[in-house]
Design a protein around this motif. Structure first.
Motif, mmCIF file in Angstrom:
data_model
loop_
_atom_site.group_PDB
_atom_site.id
_atom_site.type_symbol
_atom_site.label_atom_id
_atom_site.label_comp_id
_atom_site.label_asym_id
_atom_site.label_seq_id
_atom_site.Cartn_x
_atom_site.Cartn_y
_atom_site.Cartn_z
ATOM 1 N N LEU A 51 13.554 -25.329 17.972
ATOM 2 C CA LEU A 51 12.888 -26.628 18.096
ATOM 3 C C LEU A 51 12.512 -26.859 19.556
ATOM 4 C CD1 LEU A 51 15.249 -28.711 15.791
ATOM 5 C CD2 LEU A 51 12.994 -27.811 15.228
ATOM 6 N N ASP A 52 11.369 -27.492 19.764
ATOM 7 C CA ASP A 52 10.918 -27.775 21.120
ATOM 8 C C ASP A 52 11.847 -28.764 21.812
ATOM 9 O OD1 ASP A 52 8.660 -26.152 20.896
ATOM 10 O OD2 ASP A 52 7.438 -27.783 20.083
ATOM 11 N N PRO A 53 12.072 -28.578 23.117
ATOM 12 C CA PRO A 53 12.851 -29.563 23.868
ATOM 13 C C PRO A 53 12.054 -30.847 24.044
ATOM 14 C CG PRO A 53 12.172 -27.716 25.279
ATOM 15 C CD PRO A 53 11.664 -27.434 23.906
ATOM 16 N N GLY B 250 15.335 -26.312 12.057
ATOM 17 C CA GLY B 250 15.196 -25.232 13.020
ATOM 18 C C GLY B 250 16.511 -24.960 13.715
ATOM 19 N N GLU B 251 16.409 -24.494 14.941
ATOM 20 C CA GLU B 251 17.587 -24.183 15.746
ATOM 21 C C GLU B 251 17.430 -24.785 17.133
ATOM 22 O OE1 GLU B 251 19.090 -19.947 13.971
ATOM 23 O OE2 GLU B 251 17.541 -19.878 15.522
ATOM 24 N N THR C 17 23.283 -20.872 20.007
ATOM 25 C CA THR C 17 22.210 -21.295 19.111
ATOM 26 C C THR C 17 22.824 -21.861 17.842
ATOM 27 O OG1 THR C 17 20.745 -19.601 20.009
ATOM 28 C CG2 THR C 17 20.145 -20.534 17.883
ATOM 29 N N VAL C 18 22.417 -23.084 17.480
ATOM 30 C CA VAL C 18 22.955 -23.756 16.298
ATOM 31 C C VAL C 18 21.814 -24.239 15.410
ATOM 32 C CG1 VAL C 18 25.070 -24.506 17.471
ATOM 33 C CG2 VAL C 18 23.075 -25.995 17.475
ATOM 34 N N SER C 19 22.093 -24.355 14.116
ATOM 35 C CA SER C 19 21.123 -24.947 13.193
ATOM 36 C C SER C 19 20.982 -26.421 13.507
ATOM 37 C CB SER C 19 21.594 -24.780 11.745
ATOM 38 O OG SER C 19 21.640 -23.421 11.407
ATOM 39 N N ALA C 20 19.776 -26.942 13.326
ATOM 40 C CA ALA C 20 19.530 -28.355 13.619
ATOM 41 C C ALA C 20 18.506 -28.908 12.647
ATOM 42 C CB ALA C 20 19.042 -28.534 15.049
ATOM 43 N N LEU C 21 18.695 -30.169 12.296
ATOM 44 C CA LEU C 21 17.751 -30.905 11.469
ATOM 45 C C LEU C 21 17.207 -32.030 12.347
ATOM 46 C CD1 LEU C 21 16.459 -31.356 8.695
ATOM 47 C CD2 LEU C 21 18.463 -32.729 8.079
ATOM 48 N N ARG C 22 15.947 -31.921 12.754
ATOM 49 C CA ARG C 22 15.319 -32.932 13.611
ATOM 50 C C ARG C 22 14.772 -34.035 12.719
ATOM 51 N NH1 ARG C 22 12.148 -31.073 18.740
ATOM 52 N NH2 ARG C 22 14.303 -31.071 19.455
ATOM 53 N N LEU C 23 15.271 -35.260 12.918
ATOM 54 C CA LEU C 23 14.920 -36.419 12.103
ATOM 55 C C LEU C 23 14.041 -37.353 12.928
ATOM 56 C CD1 LEU C 23 18.573 -37.012 10.886
ATOM 57 C CD2 LEU C 23 16.766 -35.797 9.647
ATOM 58 N N TRP D 53 16.169 -37.799 16.217
ATOM 59 C CA TRP D 53 17.563 -37.411 16.387
ATOM 60 C C TRP D 53 17.680 -35.964 15.949
ATOM 61 C CZ3 TRP D 53 20.448 -40.328 19.171
ATOM 62 C CH2 TRP D 53 20.356 -41.725 19.120
ATOM 63 N N ASP D 54 18.474 -35.166 16.656
ATOM 64 C CA ASP D 54 18.765 -33.797 16.258
ATOM 65 C C ASP D 54 20.177 -33.754 15.683
ATOM 66 O OD1 ASP D 54 16.330 -32.553 17.055
ATOM 67 O OD2 ASP D 54 16.991 -32.627 19.143
ATOM 68 N N ALA D 55 20.269 -33.565 14.369
ATOM 69 C CA ALA D 55 21.566 -33.446 13.704
ATOM 70 C C ALA D 55 21.970 -31.977 13.716
ATOM 71 C CB ALA D 55 21.474 -33.965 12.274
ATOM 72 N N THR D 56 23.152 -31.687 14.255
ATOM 73 C CA THR D 56 23.626 -30.306 14.316
ATOM 74 C C THR D 56 24.910 -30.097 13.518
ATOM 75 O OG1 THR D 56 24.785 -30.757 16.397
ATOM 76 C CG2 THR D 56 22.543 -29.848 16.559
ATOM 77 N N ALA D 57 25.530 -31.173 13.057
ATOM 78 C CA ALA D 57 26.759 -31.049 12.264
ATOM 79 C C ALA D 57 26.409 -30.465 10.896
ATOM 80 C CB ALA D 57 27.429 -32.410 12.116
ATOM 81 N N GLY D 58 27.027 -29.355 10.574
ATOM 82 C CA GLY D 58 26.735 -28.675 9.317
ATOM 83 C C GLY D 58 26.943 -29.546 8.095
ATOM 84 N N ASN D 59 27.991 -30.388 8.117
ATOM 85 C CA ASN D 59 28.247 -31.242 6.952
ATOM 86 C C ASN D 59 27.192 -32.330 6.802
ATOM 87 O OD1 ASN D 59 29.488 -33.944 8.077
ATOM 88 N ND2 ASN D 59 30.481 -32.317 9.228
#
Length: 106
Positions: free
Chosen positions: A4-6, A29-30, A43-49, A63-69
């Motif tokens: 994901l872009d910064p 993305g990551e 490097t972690v998985s991320a869901l950009r909201l 917001w970038d959510a990185t918590a797997g749960n």
């Protein structure tokens, strides 16, 4: 997955803290993050909201959510949330690495 872009805007809540918003769109993305106790990037998985300026008036409009749960809880319902503009409230329960996230549909 693509990086994901910064800039990263981590959804980093304290124990018991909540945030409420409407997801306008999202990107899976990551991200490269630097853990507090480690010098090397990870490097972690991320869901950009992506959210409105009213929901997040400071910083990038997402917001970038990185918590797997949290990612696992949102992915099955995210298309419906975007389509209906339904608001959600995310609450962090506990401390990392054992923290969990509650999602309330408003």
């Amino acid at each position: 997955m693509a990086l994901l872009d910064p800039p990263a805007e981590l959804l980093d809540l304290g124990d018991g803290e909540s945030v409420t918003f409407t997801i306008l769109r999202y990107q899976l993305g990551e991200l490269q993050v630097q853990p507090r106790a480690v010098a090397a990037l990870k490097t972690v998985s991320a869901l950009r909201l992506f959210v409105s300026a009213e929901d997040k008036p400071v910083g990038a409009p997402y917001w970038d959510a990185t918590a797997g749960n949290l990612i696992a809880r949102l992915l099955p319902v995210i298309d419906g949330l975007v389509a209906t503009h339904r608001r959600i409230s995310v609450t962090k329960i506990g401390l990392a690495p054992l923290a969990r996230h509650r999602v309330d549909f408003l």
